[in-house]
Write an enzyme that holds these catalytic residues in place. Sequence first.
Site, PDB file in Angstrom:
ATOM      1  N   ARG A 123       0.746  -1.173  -0.084  1.00 50.51           N
ATOM      2  CA  ARG A 123      -0.066  -0.145   0.064  1.00 50.51           C
ATOM      3  C   ARG A 123       0.984   1.229   0.042  1.00 50.51           C
ATOM      4  O   ARG A 123       1.821   1.372   0.500  1.00 50.51           O
ATOM      5  CB  ARG A 123      -1.008  -0.024   1.239  1.00 50.51           C
ATOM      6  CG  ARG A 123      -2.102  -1.321   1.128  1.00 50.51           C
ATOM      7  CD  ARG A 123      -2.726  -1.501   2.296  1.00 50.51           C
ATOM      8  NE  ARG A 123      -3.685  -0.207   2.052  1.00 50.51           N
ATOM      9  CZ  ARG A 123      -4.685   0.128   2.992  1.00 50.51           C
ATOM     10  NH1 ARG A 123      -4.798  -0.783   4.073  1.00 50.51           N
ATOM     11  NH2 ARG A 123      -5.343   1.031   2.836  1.00 50.51           N
ATOM     12  N   GLN A 170      -6.886   9.164   6.703  1.00 49.91           N
ATOM     13  CA  GLN A 170      -5.821   8.937   7.324  1.00 49.91           C
ATOM     14  C   GLN A 170      -4.483   9.957   7.155  1.00 49.91           C
ATOM     15  O   GLN A 170      -3.806  10.024   8.160  1.00 49.91           O
ATOM     16  CB  GLN A 170      -5.393   7.510   6.869  1.00 49.91           C
ATOM     17  CG  GLN A 170      -6.128   6.177   7.167  1.00 49.91           C
ATOM     18  CD  GLN A 170      -6.040   5.022   6.513  1.00 49.91           C
ATOM     19  OE1 GLN A 170      -5.093   4.957   5.816  1.00 49.91           O
ATOM     20  NE2 GLN A 170      -6.385   4.087   7.076  1.00 49.91           N
ATOM     21  N   ASP A 321     -15.609   2.463   2.902  1.00 47.51           N
ATOM     22  CA  ASP A 321     -14.948   0.991   3.164  1.00 47.51           C
ATOM     23  C   ASP A 321     -16.298  -0.010   2.797  1.00 47.51           C
ATOM     24  O   ASP A 321     -16.169  -1.441   2.955  1.00 47.51           O
ATOM     25  CB  ASP A 321     -14.647   0.790   4.657  1.00 47.51           C
ATOM     26  CG  ASP A 321     -13.310   1.340   4.816  1.00 47.51           C
ATOM     27  OD1 ASP A 321     -12.736   1.421   4.034  1.00 47.51           O
ATOM     28  OD2 ASP A 321     -13.233   1.931   6.184  1.00 47.51           O
ATOM     29  N   LYS A 348      -6.937  -0.177  -1.225  1.00 47.96           N
ATOM     30  CA  LYS A 348      -7.051  -0.402   0.111  1.00 47.96           C
ATOM     31  C   LYS A 348      -6.537  -2.025   0.393  1.00 47.96           C
ATOM     32  O   LYS A 348      -5.541  -2.457  -0.372  1.00 47.96           O
ATOM     33  CB  LYS A 348      -8.628  -0.667   0.211  1.00 47.96           C
ATOM     34  CG  LYS A 348      -9.351   0.549   0.036  1.00 47.96           C
ATOM     35  CD  LYS A 348      -9.138   1.479   1.327  1.00 47.96           C
ATOM     36  CE  LYS A 348      -9.841   3.133   1.016  1.00 47.96           C
ATOM     37  NZ  LYS A 348      -9.532   3.858   2.121  1.00 47.96           N
ATOM     38  N   ARG A 352      -9.998  -3.535  -4.320  1.00 44.33           N
ATOM     39  CA  ARG A 352     -11.320  -3.867  -4.140  1.00 44.33           C
ATOM     40  C   ARG A 352     -12.143  -3.808  -5.271  1.00 44.33           C
ATOM     41  O   ARG A 352     -13.250  -4.620  -5.351  1.00 44.33           O
ATOM     42  CB  ARG A 352     -11.840  -2.905  -2.726  1.00 44.33           C
ATOM     43  CG  ARG A 352     -11.431  -3.669  -1.646  1.00 44.33           C
ATOM     44  CD  ARG A 352     -11.875  -2.633  -0.516  1.00 44.33           C
ATOM     45  NE  ARG A 352     -11.396  -3.380   0.998  1.00 44.33           N
ATOM     46  CZ  ARG A 352     -11.395  -2.776   2.030  1.00 44.33           C
ATOM     47  NH1 ARG A 352     -11.862  -1.563   2.073  1.00 44.33           N
ATOM     48  NH2 ARG A 352     -10.950  -3.454   3.082  1.00 44.33           N
TER      49      ARG A 352
HETATM   50  C1  S3P Z   1      -9.780   5.087   7.990  1.00 44.30           C
HETATM   51  C2  S3P Z   1      -9.759   5.977   7.117  1.00 44.30           C
HETATM   52  C3  S3P Z   1     -10.113   5.393   5.680  1.00 44.30           C
HETATM   53  C4  S3P Z   1     -10.607   3.980   5.767  1.00 44.30           C
HETATM   54  C5  S3P Z   1     -10.031   3.151   6.712  1.00 44.30           C
HETATM   55  C6  S3P Z   1     -10.105   3.831   8.165  1.00 44.30           C
HETATM   56  C7  S3P Z   1      -9.501   5.812   9.504  1.00 44.30           C
HETATM   57  O1  S3P Z   1      -8.985   5.320   4.849  1.00 44.30           O
HETATM   58  O2  S3P Z   1     -10.703   3.180   4.467  1.00 44.30           O
HETATM   59  O3  S3P Z   1     -10.554   1.742   6.905  1.00 44.30           O
HETATM   60  O4  S3P Z   1      -9.520   5.368  10.387  1.00 44.30           O
HETATM   61  O5  S3P Z   1      -8.952   7.061   9.381  1.00 44.30           O
HETATM   62  P1  S3P Z   1      -8.654   6.729   4.030  1.00 44.30           P
HETATM   63  O6  S3P Z   1      -8.669   7.627   4.942  1.00 44.30           O
HETATM   64  O7  S3P Z   1      -7.354   6.108   3.338  1.00 44.30           O
HETATM   65  O8  S3P Z   1      -9.719   6.734   2.777  1.00 44.30           O
END
Ligand code: S3P
Length: 446
Positions: A123, A170, A321, A348, A352
């Site tokens: 990733r 994230q 998700d 992801k 997916r």
């Molecule tokens: C998450 C943000 C999402 C999500 C992940 C959890 C988080 O990812 O897909 O399962 O807890 O901030 P992205 O922010 O990269 O889209």
Amino acid sequence: MRPRRFTATGPLMGRIRVPGDKSISHRSIMLGALAVGETRVTGLLEGEDVLSTAAAMRAMGATIERDADGTWHVHGVGVGGLLNPREALDMGNSGTSTRLLMGLVASHPITATFIGDASLSKRPMGRVIDPLSQMGATFTAAPGGRLPLTLQGIHPAVPIRYRLPVASAQVKSAVLLAGLNTPGVTTVIEPVPTRDHSERMLKGFGADLQVEVEADGTRVIRLTGEAELKPQVIDVPGDPSSAAFFVVAALIVPGSDLVVENVGLNPTRAALFDVLRQMGGSIEELDRRDVGGEPVADLRVRASALTGIVVDPAVVPSMVDEFPVLFVAAALAQGSTVTTGIEELRVKESDRIAVMRAALELAGARVTETEDGLIIDGTGGEPLPGTDDGAAVATHLDHRIAMSMAVAGLASRRGVEVDDTRPIATSFPVFENLLETATTAATGTA
Ligand code: S3P
């Protein structure tokens, strides 16, 4: 590998309660570990991903313990107090642990190496390396900005003003967490809103954080460091992303009438339920309340005739998700469902888009893959044929593929063989038990 065939077992009935939200669980451990004093957490998701976060925070000095009654006690080191971990931090399958912890380490004068499983090691981490490098942290990473990766943090780091190039909670969180131990104002500009658990919880822990929403919906988030965090008592609401599997299962298995309790309905997370309602799904909210500063309700879901729709790409971040399980609902709907603007799904835990196309085709669904989405022609409520003997859906270490195809199996003639159910434990260790509970409630054998 732990293969299993998921077959039609009759309607889903009764009441089930989903475990704690994964995103909120990660953040409660991380912020608790940075507060001075004891943070108590109930309803924490005890999945492998969250346990990776807890192990990493212990390795950097926090004390984290679990009571026999399931309450977690976190004694933090204070912002600025993280210690050099002696060994590499094993993030397992968890992208959230990796990216958020990179943010924390970046503004501490410590060095940490991050490693992970085969899925996580594919990733992209460049999306966090870029802003954290601007703040002064230095990195050595595998080609393409991937794990294994070593990060040398810096103190004081440079506060930055960062406009998110991808809609990612994230990345937003990594920059804000780095800002905690950075003197001055760290600003994140978010053109498309993503889940806001970090902002809510940072405020709850007493950080100086302000959010301004501009006329076009752009969010400007300002965090002033260096912050001092005060320990909290946190009750983690149930995970809407886990509830999603049972909601779709109850919609597509004829005769179902299921209550899923304790579902977090933060608007930045809950778009799937609106999309399913637009498709004709009967999803009723009961007893709306507040848990841990987040809206929560019990959802009563009744089997429904679904109709395909064109999904508005604007809702993608609020259900990012949930697309794998939406595809399963679409495969049972009347007519076609069109999704676009979901290219983020390709990075992801697995790709997916491609993996769900292959999985649904193997189960007999009609699917077309485009660059940024899938088009699914549904059966109009007829069960899917299911997988042939000797053929199994490839999950590629992706929990949500395994659970989505388990749900497809419940609405199939021959059942759906999933090649490996072990990844389910990363986010929803009790998934198979709850499935048993919900599908045996109708016959009274639970
Ligand atoms: C998450 C943000 C999402 C999500 C992940 C959890 C988080 O990812 O897909 O399962 O807890 O901030 P992205 O922010 O990269 O889209």
